[in-house]
Scaffold this motif. Sequence first.
Motif, PDB file in Angstrom:
ATOM      1  N   LEU A  29       0.828  -1.208   0.000  1.00 31.36           N
ATOM      2  CA  LEU A  29       0.000   0.000   0.000  1.00 31.36           C
ATOM      3  C   LEU A  29       0.865   1.261   0.000  1.00 31.36           C
ATOM      4  O   LEU A  29       0.599   2.205  -0.745  1.00 31.36           O
ATOM      5  N   ILE A  30       1.909   1.273   0.809  1.00 26.54           N
ATOM      6  CA  ILE A  30       2.788   2.442   0.853  1.00 26.54           C
ATOM      7  C   ILE A  30       3.518   2.614  -0.484  1.00 26.54           C
ATOM      8  O   ILE A  30       3.600   3.718  -1.017  1.00 26.54           O
ATOM      9  N   ALA A  31       4.020   1.520  -1.037  1.00 27.34           N
ATOM     10  CA  ALA A  31       4.728   1.589  -2.324  1.00 27.34           C
ATOM     11  C   ALA A  31       3.797   2.070  -3.443  1.00 27.34           C
ATOM     12  O   ALA A  31       4.188   2.910  -4.263  1.00 27.34           O
ATOM     13  N   ASN A  32       2.576   1.568  -3.466  1.00 23.26           N
ATOM     14  CA  ASN A  32       1.626   1.978  -4.502  1.00 23.26           C
ATOM     15  C   ASN A  32       1.263   3.453  -4.383  1.00 23.26           C
ATOM     16  O   ASN A  32       1.135   4.151  -5.384  1.00 23.26           O
ATOM     17  N   ARG A  33       1.093   3.953  -3.162  1.00 20.21           N
ATOM     18  CA  ARG A  33       0.794   5.376  -2.974  1.00 20.21           C
ATOM     19  C   ARG A  33       1.967   6.238  -3.433  1.00 20.21           C
ATOM     20  O   ARG A  33       1.778   7.290  -4.022  1.00 20.21           O
TER      21      ARG A  33
END
Length: 155
Positions: free
Chosen positions: A121-125
Amino acid sequence: MSEKEKILIADDSAMNRAILTEMLGDGYEILEAENGRQAVSIMQTNVDIDLLLLDIMMPEMDGLTLCRKIKQNTNVNHVPVILLTAKSKPEDTLEGMETGADAYMVKPFNTELLKKTIANLIANRKLLRNKFSGAQQQEDKMEKITMKSSDEILM
């Protein structure tokens, strides 16, 4: 040296917060809140939070209400939210996802699954932020994808 991403954990159980902090503390900077109201207060002074882990059942403001408020606020609606709960019925999961949560995990949860969900989730954001800020030019970064006729999938 780059700064660690910030995760805000909102859970009324001190033991649960301690377990999550121990599990995630090496890779992330952890902030803690005892309830949703305290989490809002923390978010107002820490605008660079990268992810929220919210217990659903908390006093003063529950995780569902907090998630709904976050996803309706244009200043913070980009922050991924993972709901953690003991509520395991499909209708509970549906209710949680309807608030705009990015993930819904039932306690006790698989530690590695939670860690991977957080990382993804952090990488995608970050990817989205880079794309929309112009920091990443798609033409320069993407290799051409070609498909041979033998690679085609028939339905």
